[in-house]
Design a protein around this motif. Sequence first.
Motif, mmCIF file in Angstrom:
data_model
loop_
_atom_site.group_PDB
_atom_site.id
_atom_site.type_symbol
_atom_site.label_atom_id
_atom_site.label_comp_id
_atom_site.label_asym_id
_atom_site.label_seq_id
_atom_site.Cartn_x
_atom_site.Cartn_y
_atom_site.Cartn_z
ATOM 1 N N ARG A 196 0.806 -1.227 0.000
ATOM 2 C CA ARG A 196 0.000 0.000 0.000
ATOM 3 C C ARG A 196 0.833 1.268 0.000
ATOM 4 N NH1 ARG A 196 -5.306 -1.025 1.496
ATOM 5 N NH2 ARG A 196 -5.626 -3.190 2.096
ATOM 6 N N ILE A 197 1.882 1.282 0.807
ATOM 7 C CA ILE A 197 2.554 2.572 1.033
ATOM 8 C C ILE A 197 3.886 2.689 0.298
ATOM 9 C CG2 ILE A 197 1.363 3.081 3.189
ATOM 10 C CD1 ILE A 197 4.878 1.722 3.210
ATOM 11 N N SER A 198 4.301 1.618 -0.355
ATOM 12 C CA SER A 198 5.556 1.718 -1.108
ATOM 13 C C SER A 198 5.399 1.222 -2.548
ATOM 14 C CB SER A 198 6.648 0.928 -0.381
ATOM 15 O OG SER A 198 7.804 0.833 -1.172
ATOM 16 N N PHE A 291 -2.838 10.916 8.259
ATOM 17 C CA PHE A 291 -1.428 10.554 8.069
ATOM 18 C C PHE A 291 -0.522 11.629 8.668
ATOM 19 C CE2 PHE A 291 2.374 10.971 5.287
ATOM 20 C CZ PHE A 291 3.011 9.797 5.661
ATOM 21 N N GLY B 212 -3.715 3.740 1.338
ATOM 22 C CA GLY B 212 -2.734 3.672 2.416
ATOM 23 C C GLY B 212 -3.421 3.649 3.775
ATOM 24 N N GLN B 220 0.543 2.850 8.025
ATOM 25 C CA GLN B 220 0.847 4.272 8.219
ATOM 26 C C GLN B 220 2.177 4.457 8.952
ATOM 27 O OE1 GLN B 220 -1.297 7.066 7.260
ATOM 28 N NE2 GLN B 220 -1.996 5.456 5.888
ATOM 29 N N ALA B 223 4.945 4.038 6.415
ATOM 30 C CA ALA B 223 4.962 4.978 5.285
ATOM 31 C C ALA B 223 6.104 5.968 5.440
ATOM 32 C CB ALA B 223 3.633 5.712 5.198
ATOM 33 N N PHE B 227 5.539 7.813 0.061
ATOM 34 C CA PHE B 227 4.103 7.955 0.313
ATOM 35 C C PHE B 227 3.758 9.415 0.629
ATOM 36 C CE2 PHE B 227 0.273 7.804 2.964
ATOM 37 C CZ PHE B 227 -0.560 7.022 2.177
#
Lengths: 339, 339
Positions: A196-198, A291, B212, B220, B223, B227
């Motif tokens: 998801r985040i990379s 975030f 994300g 998170q 990240a 991101f």
Amino acid sequence: MTSRDVTRPICIIGLGLIGGSLLRDLAAHGHAVYGFNRSTSGTRKATKEGFEVSNDLVETLRRAEADGALIVLAVPMPAVAGLLDALAEHAPSCGFTDVVSVKAEVYALVKERGMEDRYVGGHPMAGTAESGWSASRAGLFRRAAWVITFDHAVDTEGEVPQEWIELWTDVVRMIIITGAEAIPARVDRHDAAVARISHLPHILAETLAVVGDNGGALAQSLAAGSFRDATRVASTEPELVRAMCETNAPALLTALDEALELLQDARASLASETSDLSELVDAGYRSRVRFDAREGNRSESVSPVKISSRPVLRLHPGGEGWVNQLIQAESLGGRIEVF
Amino acid sequence: MTSRDVTRPICIIGLGLIGGSLLRDLAAHGHAVYGFNRSTSGTRKATKEGFEVSNDLVETLRRAEADGALIVLAVPMPAVAGLLDALAEHAPSCGFTDVVSVKAEVYALVKERGMEDRYVGGHPMAGTAESGWSASRAGLFRRAAWVITFDHAVDTEGEVPQEWIELWTDVVRMIIITGAEAIPARVDRHDAAVARISHLPHILAETLAVVGDNGGALAQSLAAGSFRDATRVASTEPELVRAMCETNAPALLTALDEALELLQDARASLASETSDLSELVDAGYRSRVRFDAREGNRSESVSPVKISSRPVLRLHPGGEGWVNQLIQAESLGGRIEVF
């Protein structure tokens, strides 16, 4: 030696951006560390800087076996299988960890060879678009998340060998020496998260770069900061991007399908009489605000005393309920300290 | 007054980030400039800083009419229609431009009211996530692209009124005073380009932020920079994002469909036995490298003398072949200078 010190020398195989930076941090800390580098020029440069670096893999592994070192595999995914075979042959009793960005495939190779008792997975979330020894630097991992896996402790239902617990504890200590934060996560949870985040960010950046380029000279001339930031990781070497994304295909598919569903909904709304993107845009805004809030002190604070925004859990490896504590830390994205 | 000076006073309606920054630049240049701000507090702050700012729209437009000012509409899209009506009533002979990020919808409103002879579209590619007078600053537009439209000259096949040519020339001169680069583009070419390099990035950033966030605390926590950069524009006010994207729905659909096709191909490859992302990743890498090369001195150079990487075309407005020169500059994403 204090209780916080790694109990054995460290041998790093592969001195690129990650391995080289780790070597610098450990040496600066005064810890016994040496390594192997495939590139002759990298080896020469590192040696000139006063580091103990060899160009001979077998010799390096034999030395690690002789002095009971913790071996760090700091090589790209395609090199892992061959290196595990070399470990089995030349350093058959050393514990080892790795820094590969996808964990399931590495763990499968480890299990195929029956090496679970001496392996702890790792993944430092640090890096730049550069690579090689010349890109390495002290302090690269400061405040970064460094994932440490613990599947073996869960799979053995607490009957994990004491040697593994000591290995695991040494890996945590090594992470903390670099200034990184040790985040426990099982292999599948790690791979799902980084998809998801990379990995998804890489796929989207490549896509955006192409669509922008399709707009020709006018579009490129008008492109400003938002396009530059959003496509930045598309300048990463294609081989590295493919290695990460293709190796993590199942988890990346899940993330990509979520993205595609959101984009298809947005498309449908844009194509309708009264386009209304509020659902996507409001959700995206809220997510990004969350975030920022979570990241908080991690990167935004101007305070000279940086306090991690990650919750911390202190635990005693092998102690009562320690595996449950790891699972709890995993669910919080928390960092751990060991005593 | 030199030949490079705008030949009339400038009246700015709306003193937010863009309008306020323009007011500062023009005043710093010594050009006669005044404006209207809806917000009382913004008006008070601007007045305290020594700028000529009124809170009374009708009075401001009447003053512009009396001194033959060039009016700049620096308001968001939803306010444009009402403002055009106010112009028709209170400043019926003034030429005007705008700074709205989508041009087709503004031009449609202008044509509905038969105001083409006194309108030149504009769009400065500058901005931050902030807004309002307090976010405005001198130098905001330095080296930025500032699009100037020329559809009226094409539509009238060179029979465009001399007054319009003079207005168009003054808008170019105003742009150059701010340090921006004047990039000619027709309404539809502009909207197609910004869909790719500004609106699609917003859609992808919102999407990535949500996916994300769906990964929960662990994702998170892991990240990092890629991101953060890739979701940065998701922190823009949702209303602003919706206004841009929804107003430019047809062009954004084209760009989004290209992105969806690339992503669907990537998805199919990831789902196959032997996933191979080389097509997307290689194309994305090449596109990004081209972008870097084109952007060149614009942002990457460390030379103290910044030289624009955009080709420059010098032309004489109204002269032989000038419209063809504009079309040529448009196809190159080139900047123009007038003599």
